[in-house]
Scaffold this motif. Structure first.
Motif, short mmCIF file in Angstrom:
data_model
loop_
_atom_site.label_atom_id
_atom_site.label_comp_id
_atom_site.label_asym_id
_atom_site.label_seq_id
_atom_site.Cartn_x
_atom_site.Cartn_y
_atom_site.Cartn_z
N ARG A 46 -55.53 -0.40 6.19
CA ARG A 46 -54.74 -0.20 7.42
C ARG A 46 -53.96 -1.46 7.83
NH1 ARG A 46 -59.75 1.75 9.18
NH2 ARG A 46 -59.90 0.15 10.77
N HIS A 47 -54.02 -2.48 7.02
CA HIS A 47 -53.35 -3.73 7.38
C HIS A 47 -51.85 -3.47 7.53
CE1 HIS A 47 -52.36 -7.93 7.62
NE2 HIS A 47 -53.62 -8.29 7.40
N PRO A 48 -51.25 -3.86 8.66
CA PRO A 48 -49.83 -3.55 8.89
C PRO A 48 -48.88 -4.24 7.93
CG PRO A 48 -50.67 -5.02 10.58
CD PRO A 48 -51.86 -4.54 9.81
N VAL A 49 -49.34 -5.29 7.26
CA VAL A 49 -48.47 -6.00 6.33
C VAL A 49 -48.30 -5.23 5.02
CG1 VAL A 49 -48.46 -8.04 4.81
CG2 VAL A 49 -48.84 -8.32 7.26
N VAL A 50 -49.27 -4.37 4.68
CA VAL A 50 -49.27 -3.74 3.35
C VAL A 50 -47.96 -3.02 3.02
CG1 VAL A 50 -50.40 -1.97 1.93
CG2 VAL A 50 -51.78 -3.58 3.25
N PRO A 51 -47.37 -2.24 3.93
CA PRO A 51 -46.10 -1.58 3.57
C PRO A 51 -44.90 -2.52 3.57
CG PRO A 51 -47.27 -0.41 5.34
CD PRO A 51 -47.86 -1.78 5.23
N HIS A 52 -45.12 -3.79 3.92
CA HIS A 52 -43.99 -4.71 4.11
C HIS A 52 -44.19 -6.02 3.33
CE1 HIS A 52 -42.62 -2.05 7.34
NE2 HIS A 52 -43.88 -2.01 7.72
N LEU A 53 -44.80 -5.92 2.16
CA LEU A 53 -45.12 -7.11 1.38
C LEU A 53 -43.88 -7.92 1.02
CD1 LEU A 53 -47.76 -5.51 -1.00
CD2 LEU A 53 -48.21 -7.01 0.96
N GLN A 54 -42.82 -7.24 0.63
CA GLN A 54 -41.61 -7.96 0.23
C GLN A 54 -40.99 -8.72 1.40
OE1 GLN A 54 -40.69 -8.36 -2.85
NE2 GLN A 54 -42.13 -6.89 -3.76
N ALA A 55 -41.04 -8.09 2.58
CA ALA A 55 -40.47 -8.74 3.77
C ALA A 55 -41.27 -9.99 4.14
CB ALA A 55 -40.46 -7.76 4.94
N VAL A 56 -42.60 -9.90 4.06
CA VAL A 56 -43.43 -11.06 4.38
C VAL A 56 -43.25 -12.15 3.33
CG1 VAL A 56 -45.78 -11.88 4.77
CG2 VAL A 56 -45.08 -9.65 5.65
N ASP A 57 -43.17 -11.74 2.06
CA ASP A 57 -43.00 -12.73 1.01
C ASP A 57 -41.66 -13.45 1.15
OD1 ASP A 57 -44.15 -13.90 -1.41
OD2 ASP A 57 -42.40 -13.05 -2.41
N ALA A 58 -40.65 -12.74 1.60
CA ALA A 58 -39.35 -13.38 1.82
C ALA A 58 -39.46 -14.45 2.91
CB ALA A 58 -38.31 -12.34 2.20
N LEU A 59 -40.22 -14.16 3.95
CA LEU A 59 -40.45 -15.15 5.00
C LEU A 59 -41.20 -16.36 4.43
CD1 LEU A 59 -41.53 -12.80 7.93
CD2 LEU A 59 -39.39 -14.08 7.80
N ALA A 60 -42.27 -16.08 3.67
CA ALA A 60 -43.06 -17.16 3.10
C ALA A 60 -42.21 -18.05 2.19
CB ALA A 60 -44.25 -16.60 2.33
N LYS A 62 -39.19 -18.71 2.49
CA LYS A 62 -38.31 -19.53 3.33
C LYS A 62 -39.08 -20.67 3.99
CE LYS A 62 -35.10 -15.81 4.58
NZ LYS A 62 -34.60 -14.96 5.71
N GLY A 63 -40.41 -20.69 3.79
CA GLY A 63 -41.23 -21.73 4.39
C GLY A 63 -41.84 -21.36 5.72
N VAL A 64 -41.71 -20.08 6.11
CA VAL A 64 -42.31 -19.63 7.37
C VAL A 64 -43.83 -19.63 7.23
CG1 VAL A 64 -42.51 -17.68 8.97
CG2 VAL A 64 -40.29 -18.23 7.94
N GLY A 65 -44.51 -20.15 8.23
CA GLY A 65 -45.96 -20.17 8.22
C GLY A 65 -46.54 -18.78 8.43
N ILE A 66 -47.77 -18.59 7.97
CA ILE A 66 -48.47 -17.33 8.18
C ILE A 66 -49.90 -17.65 8.59
CG2 ILE A 66 -49.28 -15.17 7.16
CD1 ILE A 66 -46.88 -15.31 5.25
N VAL A 67 -50.31 -17.08 9.72
CA VAL A 67 -51.66 -17.25 10.25
C VAL A 67 -52.31 -15.88 10.34
CG1 VAL A 67 -53.05 -18.01 12.23
CG2 VAL A 67 -50.97 -19.27 11.62
#
Length: 243
Positions: A46-60, A62-67
């Motif tokens: 149910r993790h909300p990131v699962v359907p949006h892996l590519q979007a989060v990876d694109a942020l990462a 770019k150097g965006v932090g993830i907590v």
């Protein structure tokens, strides 16, 4: 809200935050200009990131932090777990990690910006441990570590209750890392924090300061030498924004 208020209204630092509740933001523009993203959510399938892996990876990338906080550190082994290893250096893996409630004592901290202003403390929470980390802990700096008591493994073996590997680790006296900083090889930073089940724990100054420092550090902002300042919280503050 408690962490956002501390950063924006109490820290004295030039920080802006935006809060999105109820799952993945419908408007992706909320991420425009973000220096770090903080996730406190359901985990596993149910993790909300699962359907949006590519979007989060694109942020990462770019150097965006993830907590990721508490259940937000648990994802399924395989593709999603591998992404989390890339982004924050570790995650909760079923049949490897466990989720007992126990009282941890954090007696010493590394010389790291996230540790600034934090004194040794003891606190009870649902501290997940025996996390799955990147090979050799490369890029990982453990921030919060303790050896869990044997009583945390009295439950039968199961996806989150116990397994031979975790029993061996504890019996061998291996400290377990429940809060860690991660520096990605390609740039950018992550932070994993397995506590956060007990909402009242945000009243504890050290517990709260660790998280505030981590948010700044992952955003690439210099952490004050005594840690991020914030006001002590009352019971009323803790109850103010509960669902």
């Amino acid at each position: 809200d408690l962490l956002s208020n501390a950063l924006v209204k109490e820290s004295g630092l030039a920080i802006e935050t935006a809060i999105y509740k109820g799952g993945w933001p419908k408007d992706p523009s909320i991420f425009k200009g973000a220096a770090t993203v903080v996730v406190l959510s359901d985990g596993g399938g149910r993790h909300p990131v699962v359907p949006h892996l590519q979007a989060v990876d694109a942020l990462a990338k770019k150097g965006v932090g993830i907590v990721c906080i508490h259940y937000g550190v648990e994802v399924e082994k395989g593709e999603v777990g591998d992404w989390f290893l890339d982004w924050i250096g570790g995650y909760f893996e079923a049949n490897w990690s466990v989720n007992p409630h126990w009282t941890a004592t954090f007696a010493k901290f590394p010389d790291h910006p996230i540790s600034r202003g934090v004194k040794p403390f003891t606190i009870n929470d649902e501290w997940y441990y025996h996390m799955r980390f990147v090979e050799g802990l490369k890029g990982v700096t453990p921030i919060l570590s303790d050896l869990p008591p044997a009583s945390t493994l009295k439950r039968r073996d199961g996806p989150r209750s116990g397994n031979p590997a975790v029993r061996k680790a504890v019996s061998n006296g291996e400290p377990q890392h429940v809060g860690w900083a991660y520096e990605r090889s390609g740039g950018g930073r992550g932070f994993g924090f397995t506590g956060g089940h007990e909402h009242k724990n945000w009243k504890h100054d050290g517990y709260r300061t660790i998280m505030l420092n981590a948010i700044l550090w992952t955003a690439g902002v210099e952490v004050p030498k005594d840690g991020v300042p914030s006001k002590s919280l009352t019971d009323e503050d803790i109850l103010a924004n509960l669902d």
